[in-house]
Motif scaffolding. Sequence first.
Motif, PDB file in Angstrom:
ATOM      1  N   LYS A  15       9.968  -8.418 -13.371  1.00 21.18           N
ATOM      2  CA  LYS A  15      10.897  -7.959 -14.415  1.00 21.18           C
ATOM      3  C   LYS A  15      12.335  -8.220 -13.960  1.00 21.18           C
ATOM      4  O   LYS A  15      13.158  -8.729 -14.727  1.00 21.18           O
ATOM      5  N   HIS A  16      12.593  -7.895 -12.720  1.00 25.21           N
ATOM      6  CA  HIS A  16      13.922  -8.117 -12.177  1.00 25.21           C
ATOM      7  C   HIS A  16      14.275  -9.608 -12.256  1.00 25.21           C
ATOM      8  O   HIS A  16      15.368  -9.997 -12.687  1.00 25.21           O
ATOM      9  N   GLN A  17      13.255 -10.377 -11.921  1.00 23.89           N
ATOM     10  CA  GLN A  17      13.447 -11.826 -11.943  1.00 23.89           C
ATOM     11  C   GLN A  17      13.749 -12.317 -13.354  1.00 23.89           C
ATOM     12  O   GLN A  17      14.680 -13.087 -13.592  1.00 23.89           O
ATOM     13  N   SER A  18      12.971 -11.807 -14.356  1.00 22.22           N
ATOM     14  CA  SER A  18      13.176 -12.321 -15.716  1.00 22.22           C
ATOM     15  C   SER A  18      14.497 -11.807 -16.290  1.00 22.22           C
ATOM     16  O   SER A  18      15.141 -12.487 -17.089  1.00 22.22           O
ATOM     17  N   ASP A  19      14.928 -10.593 -15.838  1.00 21.61           N
ATOM     18  CA  ASP A  19      16.257 -10.116 -16.257  1.00 21.61           C
ATOM     19  C   ASP A  19      17.335 -11.078 -15.777  1.00 21.61           C
ATOM     20  O   ASP A  19      18.268 -11.410 -16.503  1.00 21.61           O
ATOM     21  N   LEU A  20      17.174 -11.517 -14.552  1.00 21.61           N
ATOM     22  CA  LEU A  20      18.164 -12.442 -13.983  1.00 21.61           C
ATOM     23  C   LEU A  20      18.184 -13.771 -14.740  1.00 21.61           C
ATOM     24  O   LEU A  20      19.235 -14.333 -15.029  1.00 21.61           O
ATOM     25  N   MET A  75       0.853  -1.193   0.000  1.00 22.96           N
ATOM     26  CA  MET A  75       0.000   0.000   0.000  1.00 22.96           C
ATOM     27  C   MET A  75       0.885   1.239   0.000  1.00 22.96           C
ATOM     28  O   MET A  75       1.896   1.276   0.689  1.00 22.96           O
ATOM     29  N   ILE A  76       0.436   2.287  -0.697  1.00 22.99           N
ATOM     30  CA  ILE A  76       1.132   3.568  -0.565  1.00 22.99           C
ATOM     31  C   ILE A  76       0.178   4.514   0.177  1.00 22.99           C
ATOM     32  O   ILE A  76      -0.986   4.671  -0.222  1.00 22.99           O
ATOM     33  N   GLU A  77       0.700   5.103   1.186  1.00 21.43           N
ATOM     34  CA  GLU A  77      -0.134   6.003   2.002  1.00 21.43           C
ATOM     35  C   GLU A  77       0.305   7.428   1.744  1.00 21.43           C
ATOM     36  O   GLU A  77       1.498   7.738   1.797  1.00 21.43           O
ATOM     37  N   ARG A  78      -0.694   8.285   1.381  1.00 20.21           N
ATOM     38  CA  ARG A  78      -0.349   9.698   1.155  1.00 20.21           C
ATOM     39  C   ARG A  78      -1.188  10.565   2.103  1.00 20.21           C
ATOM     40  O   ARG A  78      -2.389  10.353   2.233  1.00 20.21           O
ATOM     41  N   VAL A  79      -0.541  11.539   2.696  1.00 26.59           N
ATOM     42  CA  VAL A  79      -1.266  12.445   3.620  1.00 26.59           C
ATOM     43  C   VAL A  79      -1.032  13.877   3.166  1.00 26.59           C
ATOM     44  O   VAL A  79       0.110  14.246   2.887  1.00 26.59           O
ATOM     45  N   LEU A 127      -5.036   5.926   0.681  1.00 28.47           N
ATOM     46  CA  LEU A 127      -4.269   4.665   0.647  1.00 28.47           C
ATOM     47  C   LEU A 127      -4.417   4.071  -0.757  1.00 28.47           C
ATOM     48  O   LEU A 127      -5.521   4.013  -1.292  1.00 28.47           O
ATOM     49  N   GLN A 128      -3.283   3.694  -1.349  1.00 24.61           N
ATOM     50  CA  GLN A 128      -3.373   3.109  -2.701  1.00 24.61           C
ATOM     51  C   GLN A 128      -2.811   1.697  -2.686  1.00 24.61           C
ATOM     52  O   GLN A 128      -1.700   1.472  -2.188  1.00 24.61           O
ATOM     53  N   ASP A 129      -3.542   0.781  -3.278  1.00 17.90           N
ATOM     54  CA  ASP A 129      -3.072  -0.610  -3.367  1.00 17.90           C
ATOM     55  C   ASP A 129      -2.126  -0.733  -4.582  1.00 17.90           C
ATOM     56  O   ASP A 129      -2.556  -0.568  -5.713  1.00 17.90           O
ATOM     57  N   VAL A 130      -0.856  -0.949  -4.339  1.00 18.18           N
ATOM     58  CA  VAL A 130       0.119  -1.030  -5.457  1.00 18.18           C
ATOM     59  C   VAL A 130       0.690  -2.451  -5.595  1.00 18.18           C
ATOM     60  O   VAL A 130       1.760  -2.638  -6.168  1.00 18.18           O
ATOM     61  N   THR A 131      -0.028  -3.388  -5.111  1.00 21.51           N
ATOM     62  CA  THR A 131       0.467  -4.784  -5.144  1.00 21.51           C
ATOM     63  C   THR A 131       0.919  -5.182  -6.555  1.00 21.51           C
ATOM     64  O   THR A 131       2.018  -5.679  -6.772  1.00 21.51           O
ATOM     65  N   GLU A 132       0.037  -4.851  -7.538  1.00 25.14           N
ATOM     66  CA  GLU A 132       0.312  -5.300  -8.904  1.00 25.14           C
ATOM     67  C   GLU A 132       1.623  -4.726  -9.438  1.00 25.14           C
ATOM     68  O   GLU A 132       2.432  -5.426 -10.047  1.00 25.14           O
ATOM     69  N   ARG A 133       1.793  -3.391  -9.151  1.00 26.48           N
ATOM     70  CA  ARG A 133       2.998  -2.730  -9.671  1.00 26.48           C
ATOM     71  C   ARG A 133       4.275  -3.371  -9.075  1.00 26.48           C
ATOM     72  O   ARG A 133       5.230  -3.646  -9.761  1.00 26.48           O
ATOM     73  N   ILE A 134       4.216  -3.567  -7.781  1.00 29.02           N
ATOM     74  CA  ILE A 134       5.396  -4.148  -7.111  1.00 29.02           C
ATOM     75  C   ILE A 134       5.674  -5.565  -7.640  1.00 29.02           C
ATOM     76  O   ILE A 134       6.812  -5.924  -7.950  1.00 29.02           O
TER      77      ILE A 134
END
Length: 400
Positions: free
Chosen positions: A35-40, A1-5, A22-29
């Motif tokens: 991507k990092h994994q596939s680069d490896l 989650m990203i929390e902005r105040v 509050l923003q749910d950023v699960t997908e982005r992460i």
Amino acid sequence: MIERVRPSRYKNDRPVELVCTLQDVTERIVDQSNKHQSDLVLEAAIENVPGGFLLVSEDGYIERFNRKFFDLYPKQQFFINEGVPLSRFLQFGIDMDVYLEAKDNPEEWLQLRLERLDAGNIEFIDRLADGRSIQVALRRLPNGSQVGMHVDVTELQQARDAAEKANEAKSEFLASMSHELRTPMHGILSFTELGLKRLDTLSQEKLQQYLENIQLSGTRLLYLLNDLLDLSKLEAGKMSLDMRSVKISDLVKTCIAEQDLRLREKGLRCELDVVSTESSCSCDRNRILQVITNIVANAIKFSPEGGEIRIRLECRDAKVRMRVSDQGTGIPETELDDVFDKFYQSLGTRNQTGGTGLGLAICREIVDLHRGRIWAENNPERGASILFEIPLRLSTPRLV
Ligand code: ADP
């Protein structure tokens, strides 16, 4: 989650109310980590392909390479780096004498190589000056880059070269063999045909002459077939050695006695010189006698009338060496090795003697079996010498 105040209301420049989101950023992460994994994974794949990997951009710059590529070109490693033009890498290779085929015309070679970059999918073998052969396979990617696989195929190439050479030698051998067999066979058939046609009118003398010609050709054919049989057995490794303890000088004496008539016909003197105390030698008596007989028979054949043949025997360094020297025409320097090839008859002596050209090839095989060596030299005065040496004790014959 990203929390902005952030403040939403102020009083006297001070925030009195805050909005919190509050923003749910699960997908982005998850995406980033994937991507990092596939680069490896890609990195590991490139490192683990079975060969040197090189990616070159559309405009000719090195973009990516793996360790194996780096290791394949040790002299050019300084130029294996991202962002270096491929032409510089190749040019440095030319300067360091890496590429065998670039030696004659380096500019043309470099141009051809760079053109290959534009040519799309292509495969070729790079022969390197250090003896290695590198197979290069280039593939064009949709974005214009080119990916190359470089594989060391030296052993494969050597095996291929050897197979090609053997194939050529076989074709040559078959061509010579059919010629050699056909000539006496033709003689037999034509004199038989002639005799049959003229049977009623032929004089006794003529008939005898025809029959003698047929006998001569038949004998030649028999010699040839015997030699061929010997040679094929030797080459196929099917001739086993019957090892006995033998005095080589006894074999030489036997040979001289057998050749006595031919020696006398040409008025030749034959001297045997045993230089050092002779120890007995373990060898196949009949095969070594065959070698000695062939060498001495050649010496007789190529000697002038009334000449001298010298046979020298020497035991040294656990080997016995025999030298047979004559006073004949000798062997042209450029042909000293060739006379041991199958069907080889020196230009200087061809048509003169009616041999098969197989004798010395057979001698070489027999001497090889005894782990010895045989060679030819010209004498300082005149004539040729044929020498061979074999170990006195043969612990492991090549084939038994
Ligand atoms: P062949 O004698 O039946 O022709 P060899 O294999 O024994 O076959 O010899 C091959 C060739 O080597 C001969 O034809 C001849 O040209 C050359 N040669 C061998 N021995 C001698 C010699 N003593 N002097 C000159 N030439 C020789």
